[in-house]
Design a protein around this motif. Structure first.
Motif, PDB file in Angstrom:
ATOM      1  N   UNK A   7       0.809  -1.213   0.000  1.00  0.00           N
ATOM      2  CA  UNK A   7       0.000   0.000   0.000  1.00  0.00           C
ATOM      3  C   UNK A   7       0.836   1.253   0.000  1.00  0.00           C
ATOM      4  N   UNK A   8       0.135   2.367  -0.221  1.00  0.00           N
ATOM      5  CA  UNK A   8       0.748   3.696  -0.247  1.00  0.00           C
ATOM      6  C   UNK A   8      -0.145   4.640   0.538  1.00  0.00           C
ATOM      7  N   UNK A   9       0.489   5.498   1.348  1.00  0.00           N
ATOM      8  CA  UNK A   9      -0.243   6.541   2.076  1.00  0.00           C
ATOM      9  C   UNK A   9       0.370   7.879   1.720  1.00  0.00           C
ATOM     10  N   UNK A  10      -0.476   8.833   1.316  1.00  0.00           N
ATOM     11  CA  UNK A  10      -0.017  10.164   0.940  1.00  0.00           C
ATOM     12  C   UNK A  10      -0.895  11.203   1.616  1.00  0.00           C
ATOM     13  N   UNK A  11      -0.262  12.257   2.123  1.00  0.00           N
ATOM     14  CA  UNK A  11      -0.973  13.364   2.762  1.00  0.00           C
ATOM     15  C   UNK A  11      -0.343  14.670   2.309  1.00  0.00           C
ATOM     16  N   UNK A  14       4.723  -2.614   2.820  1.00  0.00           N
ATOM     17  CA  UNK A  14       4.829  -3.953   2.238  1.00  0.00           C
ATOM     18  C   UNK A  14       4.650  -4.940   3.373  1.00  0.00           C
ATOM     19  N   UNK A  15       3.474  -5.574   3.442  1.00  0.00           N
ATOM     20  CA  UNK A  15       3.193  -6.467   4.558  1.00  0.00           C
ATOM     21  C   UNK A  15       3.165  -5.691   5.863  1.00  0.00           C
ATOM     22  N   UNK A  16       4.006  -6.092   6.804  1.00  0.00           N
ATOM     23  CA  UNK A  16       4.113  -5.400   8.086  1.00  0.00           C
ATOM     24  C   UNK A  16       5.200  -4.337   8.085  1.00  0.00           C
ATOM     25  N   UNK A  36     -11.869  -8.467  -8.947  1.00  0.00           N
ATOM     26  CA  UNK A  36     -11.169  -8.460  -7.648  1.00  0.00           C
ATOM     27  C   UNK A  36     -12.122  -8.580  -6.471  1.00  0.00           C
ATOM     28  N   UNK A  37     -13.426  -8.331  -6.708  1.00  0.00           N
ATOM     29  CA  UNK A  37     -14.430  -8.411  -5.632  1.00  0.00           C
ATOM     30  C   UNK A  37     -14.047  -7.495  -4.465  1.00  0.00           C
ATOM     31  N   UNK A  38     -13.846  -6.234  -4.784  1.00  0.00           N
ATOM     32  CA  UNK A  38     -13.516  -5.189  -3.810  1.00  0.00           C
ATOM     33  C   UNK A  38     -12.255  -5.555  -3.020  1.00  0.00           C
ATOM     34  N   UNK A  39     -11.269  -6.072  -3.750  1.00  0.00           N
ATOM     35  CA  UNK A  39     -10.013  -6.438  -3.101  1.00  0.00           C
ATOM     36  C   UNK A  39      -9.084  -5.269  -2.866  1.00  0.00           C
ATOM     37  N   UNK A  40      -9.391  -4.110  -3.438  1.00  0.00           N
ATOM     38  CA  UNK A  40      -8.585  -2.908  -3.244  1.00  0.00           C
ATOM     39  C   UNK A  40      -9.240  -2.061  -2.156  1.00  0.00           C
ATOM     40  N   UNK A  41      -8.472  -1.712  -1.153  1.00  0.00           N
ATOM     41  CA  UNK A  41      -8.994  -0.953  -0.009  1.00  0.00           C
ATOM     42  C   UNK A  41      -8.447   0.469  -0.044  1.00  0.00           C
ATOM     43  N   UNK A  42      -9.337   1.451   0.104  1.00  0.00           N
ATOM     44  CA  UNK A  42      -8.952   2.860   0.168  1.00  0.00           C
ATOM     45  C   UNK A  42      -9.410   3.407   1.513  1.00  0.00           C
ATOM     46  N   UNK A  43      -8.466   3.673   2.381  1.00  0.00           N
ATOM     47  CA  UNK A  43      -8.752   4.177   3.723  1.00  0.00           C
ATOM     48  C   UNK A  43      -7.484   4.816   4.289  1.00  0.00           C
ATOM     49  N   UNK A  44      -7.488   6.116   4.549  1.00  0.00           N
ATOM     50  CA  UNK A  44      -8.596   7.075   4.439  1.00  0.00           C
ATOM     51  C   UNK A  44      -8.695   7.657   3.038  1.00  0.00           C
ATOM     52  N   UNK A  45      -9.783   8.399   2.803  1.00  0.00           N
ATOM     53  CA  UNK A  45      -9.968   9.139   1.558  1.00  0.00           C
ATOM     54  C   UNK A  45     -10.576  10.489   1.919  1.00  0.00           C
ATOM     55  N   UNK A  95      -5.663  19.841  -0.854  1.00  0.00           N
ATOM     56  CA  UNK A  95      -5.167  19.228   0.370  1.00  0.00           C
ATOM     57  C   UNK A  95      -5.946  17.946   0.616  1.00  0.00           C
ATOM     58  N   UNK A  96      -5.393  17.089   1.467  1.00  0.00           N
ATOM     59  CA  UNK A  96      -6.087  15.851   1.798  1.00  0.00           C
ATOM     60  C   UNK A  96      -5.127  14.725   2.097  1.00  0.00           C
ATOM     61  N   UNK A  97      -5.683  13.532   2.261  1.00  0.00           N
ATOM     62  CA  UNK A  97      -4.895  12.332   2.535  1.00  0.00           C
ATOM     63  C   UNK A  97      -5.586  11.134   1.909  1.00  0.00           C
ATOM     64  N   UNK A  98      -4.771  10.214   1.393  1.00  0.00           N
ATOM     65  CA  UNK A  98      -5.274   9.017   0.710  1.00  0.00           C
ATOM     66  C   UNK A  98      -4.404   7.839   1.110  1.00  0.00           C
ATOM     67  N   UNK A  99      -5.053   6.739   1.422  1.00  0.00           N
ATOM     68  CA  UNK A  99      -4.352   5.490   1.705  1.00  0.00           C
ATOM     69  C   UNK A  99      -4.916   4.378   0.844  1.00  0.00           C
ATOM     70  N   UNK A 100      -4.073   3.706   0.071  1.00  0.00           N
ATOM     71  CA  UNK A 100      -4.492   2.630  -0.833  1.00  0.00           C
ATOM     72  C   UNK A 100      -3.687   1.380  -0.505  1.00  0.00           C
ATOM     73  N   UNK A 101      -4.373   0.255  -0.354  1.00  0.00           N
ATOM     74  CA  UNK A 101      -3.697  -1.025  -0.117  1.00  0.00           C
ATOM     75  C   UNK A 101      -4.332  -2.089  -0.997  1.00  0.00           C
ATOM     76  N   UNK A 102      -3.499  -3.012  -1.476  1.00  0.00           N
ATOM     77  CA  UNK A 102      -3.937  -4.053  -2.404  1.00  0.00           C
ATOM     78  C   UNK A 102      -3.011  -5.241  -2.272  1.00  0.00           C
ATOM     79  N   UNK A 103      -3.544  -6.427  -2.466  1.00  0.00           N
ATOM     80  CA  UNK A 103      -2.703  -7.625  -2.469  1.00  0.00           C
ATOM     81  C   UNK A 103      -1.920  -7.697  -3.783  1.00  0.00           C
ATOM     82  N   UNK A 104      -0.731  -8.276  -3.735  1.00  0.00           N
ATOM     83  CA  UNK A 104       0.120  -8.345  -4.921  1.00  0.00           C
ATOM     84  C   UNK A 104      -0.553  -9.148  -6.028  1.00  0.00           C
TER      85      UNK A 104
END
Length: 236
Positions: free
Chosen positions: A27-31, A43-45, A111-120, A178-187
């Protein structure tokens, strides 16, 4: 048949490792607060801090050796002419959306909603002082994209509590965001989406490059036509 058991054991271990790798979440987190950007990768933990970079300890500067001064003619000869970069137009953006959205929608549906966006949490205010009609037009496109796109994205992605704000300031000359976005997805999910969208994206990119070359050729022809007119207009 000891060698066969060894081979089967290696294949089994590799298969287990491949499954674990595909199930690893990245995942990636940007603010962005309007002045500074924070960017982290996960990447993982493991969390990697990318921006802002840590300040390195100052080292004593060594005396620089005197460089031979080059003649002005040599400097200008080595400098290569800068290529003009054409901006992306609204027509290009619409063409990209019309071309890439259908395969992307199919890939995200698998993907059946396999991509998670939190926060947005995003806020974008367009500046309309230089061109109020153009800013109003861009704001209309932006509002249409948000109100028509977000319900579809919420069905395809796991978006948790989105907060979006758009506006236009006719007294400002530049946009403000301005804002913040967090995206995570399985490889594994990322590979599946990439395979589904990669070839259409490549075809669109090649088409876009061809259009850009045609624009550059047309601009060069127009500039060549205008130069003789300017020279003839000058008094002798």
């Amino acid at each position: 048949m000891l060698w066969l058991k060894i081979v089967l054991g290696i294949v089994l271990v590799l298969a287990i490792l491949l499954v674990l790798l595909c199930r690893t979440r990245v995942g990636v987190y940007a603010a962005y607060d309007g002045a500074s950007l924070i960017l982290n990768a996960k990447i993982g933990l493991l969390t990697l801090h990318i921006l802002p970079q840590k300040e390195k300890p100052k080292q004593e500067k060594k005396p620089k050796k005197e460089k031979k001064t080059k003649k002005p003619a040599e400097r200008t000869a080595k400098k290569s002419p800068k290529k003009s970069r054409l901006p992306v137009t609204l027509a290009d953006i619409r063409d990209a959306v019309q071309t890439l959205w259908p395969p992307l929608k199919r890939a995200l549906g698998r993907t059946r909603r396999g991509i998670r966006i939190d926060p947005l949490r995003l806020s974008l205010t367009l500046g309309g002082q230089p061109d109020p009609p153009g800013a109003a037009e861009r704001y209309g496109y932006l509002q249409a994209a948000v109100w028509t796109g977000m319900p579809v994205l919420e069905k395809l992605l796991d978006i948790r509590e989105p907060h979006l704000h758009t506006g236009v300031d006719f007294e400002a000359s530049a946009p403000a965001a301005e804002g913040e976005v967090g995206i995570s997805i399985r490889i594994g999910t990322l590979l599946g989406v990439g395979l589904g969208v990669g070839f259409p994206a490549l075809r669109w990119f090649l088409k876009f490059r061809k259009v850009c070359r045609q624009r550059e050729t047309q601009a060069a022809k127009e500039a060549a036509v205008q130069k003789p007119e300017e020279t003839t207009a000058k008094p002798a």
